[in-house]
Design a protein around this motif. Structure first.
Motif, PDB file in Angstrom:
ATOM      1  N   ASN A  66       0.814  -1.211   0.000  1.00 32.50           N
ATOM      2  CA  ASN A  66       0.000   0.000   0.000  1.00 32.50           C
ATOM      3  C   ASN A  66       0.846   1.259   0.000  1.00 32.50           C
ATOM      4  N   VAL A  81     -12.356   5.605   9.152  1.00 32.65           N
ATOM      5  CA  VAL A  81     -12.078   4.284   8.604  1.00 32.65           C
ATOM      6  C   VAL A  81     -13.001   4.014   7.423  1.00 32.65           C
ATOM      7  N   GLY A  82     -12.399   3.667   6.298  1.00 38.16           N
ATOM      8  CA  GLY A  82     -13.168   3.345   5.100  1.00 38.16           C
ATOM      9  C   GLY A  82     -13.585   4.538   4.271  1.00 38.16           C
ATOM     10  N   THR A  84     -13.072   7.608   1.859  1.00 39.57           N
ATOM     11  CA  THR A  84     -12.089   7.863   0.813  1.00 39.57           C
ATOM     12  C   THR A  84     -11.900   9.352   0.605  1.00 39.57           C
ATOM     13  N   SER A  97      -8.004   5.483   1.434  1.00 39.26           N
ATOM     14  CA  SER A  97      -9.028   5.140   2.418  1.00 39.26           C
ATOM     15  C   SER A  97      -8.471   5.337   3.813  1.00 39.26           C
ATOM     16  N   ALA A  99      -7.777   4.549   7.612  1.00 43.11           N
ATOM     17  CA  ALA A  99      -7.551   3.339   8.405  1.00 43.11           C
ATOM     18  C   ALA A  99      -7.220   3.780   9.830  1.00 43.11           C
ATOM     19  N   HIS A 100      -7.443   2.885  10.766  1.00 47.19           N
ATOM     20  CA  HIS A 100      -7.134   3.199  12.158  1.00 47.19           C
ATOM     21  C   HIS A 100      -6.673   1.931  12.857  1.00 47.19           C
ATOM     22  N   GLU A 101      -5.575   2.050  13.564  1.00 47.12           N
ATOM     23  CA  GLU A 101      -5.075   0.976  14.427  1.00 47.12           C
ATOM     24  C   GLU A 101      -4.807   1.605  15.782  1.00 47.12           C
ATOM     25  N   THR A 106      -4.899   7.063  13.336  1.00 45.52           N
ATOM     26  CA  THR A 106      -5.504   7.118  12.008  1.00 45.52           C
ATOM     27  C   THR A 106      -4.461   7.464  10.951  1.00 45.52           C
ATOM     28  N   ASP A 108      -3.867   6.959   6.234  1.00 46.43           N
ATOM     29  CA  ASP A 108      -4.540   6.723   4.958  1.00 46.43           C
ATOM     30  C   ASP A 108      -3.759   5.722   4.117  1.00 46.43           C
ATOM     31  N   THR A 109      -4.482   4.843   3.407  1.00 47.44           N
ATOM     32  CA  THR A 109      -3.835   3.846   2.563  1.00 47.44           C
ATOM     33  C   THR A 109      -4.459   3.813   1.173  1.00 47.44           C
TER      34      THR A 109
END
Length: 167
Positions: A66, A81-82, A84, A97, A99-101, A106, A108-109
């Motif tokens: 990515n 998350v999700g 765009t 999109s 993303a969060h971990e 947060t 973006d990928t």
């Protein structure tokens, strides 16, 4: 990568995805055992209106490759998350999109490869990531400078193989 915050944030990204590889993705049929996690070519992004300072590069994992845009300061916005948003990388624009971990917040990928079985070695995957970044970071010719001259969103595979156009 000499900026201390950049080194810290990208290091944290790589550590997290190594933990994911060794944990929830361990033994997955979607993972290419010849590959490992590596953060490739991360550099500071040019400043963008309404966006925090960030770095961009490629994250290579055994299950995907990515483009990643990582804020230098931790953001916690799981609601993204999700979602765009179109972001510029060099003279191209891509849909990233959110993303969060929990470990890193947060980011973006944008997927380049969803499965990694096309790669027979980790070195080949990293070389591909480096080639993508080199192409993205080519200097913009003087004639083409200006926001009205950005091309439409290229198809990711078309971009990788030198073909322009939308998907």
């Amino acid at each position: 990568m000499t900026d201390p915050m950049l080194v810290y944030r990208i290091g944290a990204l790589a550590v997290l995805f190594r933990q994911i590889a060794d944990g929830r993705m361990a033994g997955s049929p979607m993972a290419n055992a010849a590959l490992r996690v590596e953060a490739v070519g991360f550099e500071l992004c040019p400043p963008e209106l309404d966006l925090p300072a960030a770095a961009s590069g490629v994250l290579v994992t055994p299950w995907c490759m990515n483009l990643v845009r990582m804020p230098l300061a931790r953001e916690d916005n799981p609601g993204r998350v999700g979602l765009t948003r179109r972001l510029a990388l060099g003279r191209e624009q891509f849909d990233f999109s959110g993303a969060h971990e929990a470990a890193i917040g947060t980011f973006d990928t944008c997927p380049l490869f969803s499965l990694m079985f096309e790669f027979t070695s980790h070195e080949t995957a990293v070389a591909t990531a480096e080639a993508v970044l080199a192409r993205l970071r080519e200097p913009v010719p003087e004639v083409a400078r200006g926001p009205t001259e950005l091309p439409a969103r290229p198809a990711r595979r078309g971009f990788l193989f030198g073909r322009r156009g939308t998907p």
